[in-house]
Scaffold this motif. Structure first.
Motif, PDB file in Angstrom:
ATOM      1  N   UNK A 107       0.826  -1.206   0.000  1.00 57.09           N
ATOM      2  CA  UNK A 107       0.000   0.000   0.000  1.00 57.09           C
ATOM      3  C   UNK A 107       0.862   1.258   0.000  1.00 57.09           C
ATOM      4  N   UNK A 108       1.945   1.235   0.762  1.00 56.42           N
ATOM      5  CA  UNK A 108       2.832   2.400   0.822  1.00 56.42           C
ATOM      6  C   UNK A 108       3.562   2.604  -0.495  1.00 56.42           C
ATOM      7  N   UNK A 109       4.125   1.525  -1.041  1.00 57.98           N
ATOM      8  CA  UNK A 109       4.882   1.615  -2.293  1.00 57.98           C
ATOM      9  C   UNK A 109       3.998   2.103  -3.436  1.00 57.98           C
ATOM     10  N   UNK A 110       2.810   1.524  -3.586  1.00 62.54           N
ATOM     11  CA  UNK A 110       1.929   1.892  -4.690  1.00 62.54           C
ATOM     12  C   UNK A 110       1.470   3.340  -4.576  1.00 62.54           C
ATOM     13  N   UNK A 111       1.126   3.785  -3.372  1.00 63.67           N
ATOM     14  CA  UNK A 111       0.694   5.167  -3.185  1.00 63.67           C
ATOM     15  C   UNK A 111       1.825   6.140  -3.498  1.00 63.67           C
ATOM     16  N   UNK A 135      -8.484   0.488  -0.381  1.00 61.49           N
ATOM     17  CA  UNK A 135      -8.797   1.672   0.428  1.00 61.49           C
ATOM     18  C   UNK A 135      -7.562   2.520   0.710  1.00 61.49           C
ATOM     19  N   UNK A 136      -6.494   1.965   1.295  1.00 63.25           N
ATOM     20  CA  UNK A 136      -5.347   2.818   1.608  1.00 63.25           C
ATOM     21  C   UNK A 136      -4.693   3.439   0.379  1.00 63.25           C
ATOM     22  N   UNK A 137      -4.655   2.721  -0.729  1.00 63.54           N
ATOM     23  CA  UNK A 137      -4.032   3.272  -1.938  1.00 63.54           C
ATOM     24  C   UNK A 137      -4.913   4.363  -2.540  1.00 63.54           C
ATOM     25  N   UNK A 138      -6.211   4.101  -2.667  1.00 67.01           N
ATOM     26  CA  UNK A 138      -7.120   5.091  -3.255  1.00 67.01           C
ATOM     27  C   UNK A 138      -7.131   6.379  -2.454  1.00 67.01           C
ATOM     28  N   UNK A 139      -7.146   6.266  -1.135  1.00 65.31           N
ATOM     29  CA  UNK A 139      -7.294   7.436  -0.287  1.00 65.31           C
ATOM     30  C   UNK A 139      -5.978   8.164  -0.027  1.00 65.31           C
ATOM     31  N   UNK A 140      -4.862   7.579  -0.448  1.00 68.46           N
ATOM     32  CA  UNK A 140      -3.564   8.219  -0.211  1.00 68.46           C
ATOM     33  C   UNK A 140      -2.815   8.581  -1.484  1.00 68.46           C
ATOM     34  N   UNK A 141      -3.169   7.957  -2.618  1.00 68.58           N
ATOM     35  CA  UNK A 141      -2.362   8.106  -3.836  1.00 68.58           C
ATOM     36  C   UNK A 141      -2.546   9.445  -4.532  1.00 68.58           C
ATOM     37  N   UNK A 142      -3.737  10.041  -4.437  1.00 67.66           N
ATOM     38  CA  UNK A 142      -3.987  11.279  -5.158  1.00 67.66           C
ATOM     39  C   UNK A 142      -4.238  11.073  -6.639  1.00 67.66           C
ATOM     40  N   UNK A 143      -4.446   9.839  -7.055  1.00 69.67           N
ATOM     41  CA  UNK A 143      -4.731   9.506  -8.449  1.00 69.67           C
ATOM     42  C   UNK A 143      -5.919   8.544  -8.480  1.00 69.67           C
ATOM     43  N   UNK A 249     -14.899   8.238  -4.160  1.00 69.96           N
ATOM     44  CA  UNK A 249     -14.627   7.388  -3.000  1.00 69.96           C
ATOM     45  C   UNK A 249     -14.736   8.230  -1.733  1.00 69.96           C
ATOM     46  N   UNK A 250     -15.349   7.664  -0.738  1.00 69.22           N
ATOM     47  CA  UNK A 250     -15.516   8.352   0.533  1.00 69.22           C
ATOM     48  C   UNK A 250     -14.833   7.534   1.604  1.00 69.22           C
ATOM     49  N   UNK A 251     -13.957   8.180   2.367  1.00 66.22           N
ATOM     50  CA  UNK A 251     -13.215   7.415   3.356  1.00 66.22           C
ATOM     51  C   UNK A 251     -12.705   8.276   4.480  1.00 66.22           C
ATOM     52  N   UNK A 252     -12.030   7.637   5.427  1.00 72.77           N
ATOM     53  CA  UNK A 252     -11.498   8.317   6.587  1.00 72.77           C
ATOM     54  C   UNK A 252     -10.359   7.487   7.164  1.00 72.77           C
ATOM     55  N   UNK A 253      -9.570   8.111   8.012  1.00 70.08           N
ATOM     56  CA  UNK A 253      -8.490   7.414   8.692  1.00 70.08           C
ATOM     57  C   UNK A 253      -8.996   6.941  10.050  1.00 70.08           C
ATOM     58  N   UNK A 254      -8.882   5.629  10.288  1.00 67.57           N
ATOM     59  CA  UNK A 254      -9.368   5.049  11.532  1.00 67.57           C
ATOM     60  C   UNK A 254      -8.238   4.253  12.173  1.00 67.57           C
ATOM     61  N   UNK A 255      -7.831   4.697  13.357  1.00 68.41           N
ATOM     62  CA  UNK A 255      -6.732   4.021  14.057  1.00 68.41           C
ATOM     63  C   UNK A 255      -5.520   3.861  13.136  1.00 68.41           C
ATOM     64  N   UNK A 256      -5.189   4.951  12.423  1.00 65.26           N
ATOM     65  CA  UNK A 256      -4.041   5.010  11.527  1.00 65.26           C
ATOM     66  C   UNK A 256      -4.203   4.135  10.285  1.00 65.26           C
ATOM     67  N   UNK A 257      -5.414   3.642  10.045  1.00 62.64           N
ATOM     68  CA  UNK A 257      -5.670   2.851   8.841  1.00 62.64           C
ATOM     69  C   UNK A 257      -6.768   3.515   8.037  1.00 62.64           C
ATOM     70  N   UNK A 258      -6.587   3.551   6.725  1.00 62.97           N
ATOM     71  CA  UNK A 258      -7.594   4.142   5.854  1.00 62.97           C
ATOM     72  C   UNK A 258      -8.732   3.159   5.649  1.00 62.97           C
ATOM     73  N   UNK A 259      -9.956   3.655   5.731  1.00 66.39           N
ATOM     74  CA  UNK A 259     -11.134   2.812   5.535  1.00 66.39           C
ATOM     75  C   UNK A 259     -12.156   3.551   4.693  1.00 66.39           C
ATOM     76  N   UNK A 260     -12.900   2.826   3.853  1.00 61.23           N
ATOM     77  CA  UNK A 260     -13.929   3.422   3.025  1.00 61.23           C
ATOM     78  C   UNK A 260     -15.207   3.641   3.814  1.00 61.23           C
ATOM     79  N   UNK A 261     -16.007   4.612   3.332  1.00 60.82           N
ATOM     80  CA  UNK A 261     -17.335   4.830   3.867  1.00 60.82           C
ATOM     81  C   UNK A 261     -18.306   3.798   3.321  1.00 60.82           C
TER      82      UNK A 261
END
Length: 279
Positions: A107-111, A135-143, A249-261
């Protein structure tokens, strides 16, 4: 009112970043990415995330150093073999392909590598995935991320498009990011639930804006009737026989993890066709 981007800001697809791995879904997402690249005259960038070294820190106390070293070398060799095979196939198909193997969590590398591409291609997460990627890639990548359902293959992607619209910033971003698909589509349905539209841009204004860019859309409305908006999107996609869903996509950071709505999570759990997500 969320801004709808100017037409001269909509960039063509030039590079698709594909998640490289030895998993069973790799051939499916590569097949779809290759088809999209061919239609849009784009090139492919396949990114492999190498986790052998990080795993070595976790298991060093339980495994001899030479065993850990062999595992790291084997992971690199496996990525190299897959990358070379993919590059050869792409060359025969007349499509440019480069691949890279980078150490780190997927997730980190791809983002982080998303800056080198216009769109990412990932597979749908399995229900029991220990480390979900979408979820983590979509909400962090900016693409935008093109999520490919597990299973496949898919005969087409982007000929009949359903654009989910609720007037929000995320929906406007998705409409912008999907322009390369919308311009080539044979049919575009702008789907909205009357009781879900926010105080943002109306479906009519969105359709008018797209028409100014030469994109003809059909507005389809359906009441939610207490349904999850995600279920309404899935139902409309099935009813109209589309081969691509586009949604914010709708999401939020929960306990340092990205999650979708809720709506996004519902669509991605039960998706039957490729889905383009923008955040």
């Amino acid at each position: 009112m969320p801004p709808i981007h100017r037409r001269d800001q909509a960039m063509p697809l030039r590079t698709l970043l594909v998640h490289g791995d030895a998993d069973s879904q790799m051939p499916v997402r590569m097949s779809l990415a290759t088809d999209v690249a061919r239609r849009h005259h784009a090139k492919l960038l396949v990114i492999f995330a190498l986790q052998g070294r990080s795993a070595a820190f976790l298991y060093a106390q339980h495994a001899p150093a030479d065993v850990v070293s062999r595992q790291i070398r084997a992971e690199r060799l496996r990525a190299a073999r897959i990358g070379a095979r993919l590059a050869d196939r792409a060359a025969r198909a007349g499509i440019g392909l480069a691949w890279r193997a980078i150490e780190g969590r997927p997730d980190t590398v791809l983002a982080q590598q998303a800056a080198a591409a216009d769109m990412l291609v990932l597979s749908q997460d399995s229900d029991d995935a220990a480390s979900p990627l979408v979820a983590p890639v979509t909400l962090a990548a900016g693409k935008p991320v093109l999520c490919v359902p597990r299973g496949g293959p898919f005969a087409s992607c982007g000929r009949r498009v359903l654009l989910a619209w609720n007037g929000s910033r995320e929906a406007a971003r998705a409409a912008h990011d999907a322009r390369p698909f919308l311009r080539q589509a044979e049919r575009v349905i702008l789907f909205t639930a009357d009781d879900e539209t926010s105080a943002g841009t109306s479906a009519e204004d969105a359709a008018s804006h797209l028409a100014a860019d030469g994109i003809s859309v059909e507005i389809q409305r359906a009441p939610l009737n207490r349904r999850d908006p995600g279920q309404a999107i899935l139902g409309a996609a099935s009813d109209h026989g589309v081969d691509l869903v586009v949604m914010g996509a709708y999401g939020h950071s929960r306990l340092r993890e990205w999650a979708f709505g809720g709506a996004t999570r519902t669509v991605l759990r039960s998706m039957a066709v490729p889905t383009l997500l923008s955040y």
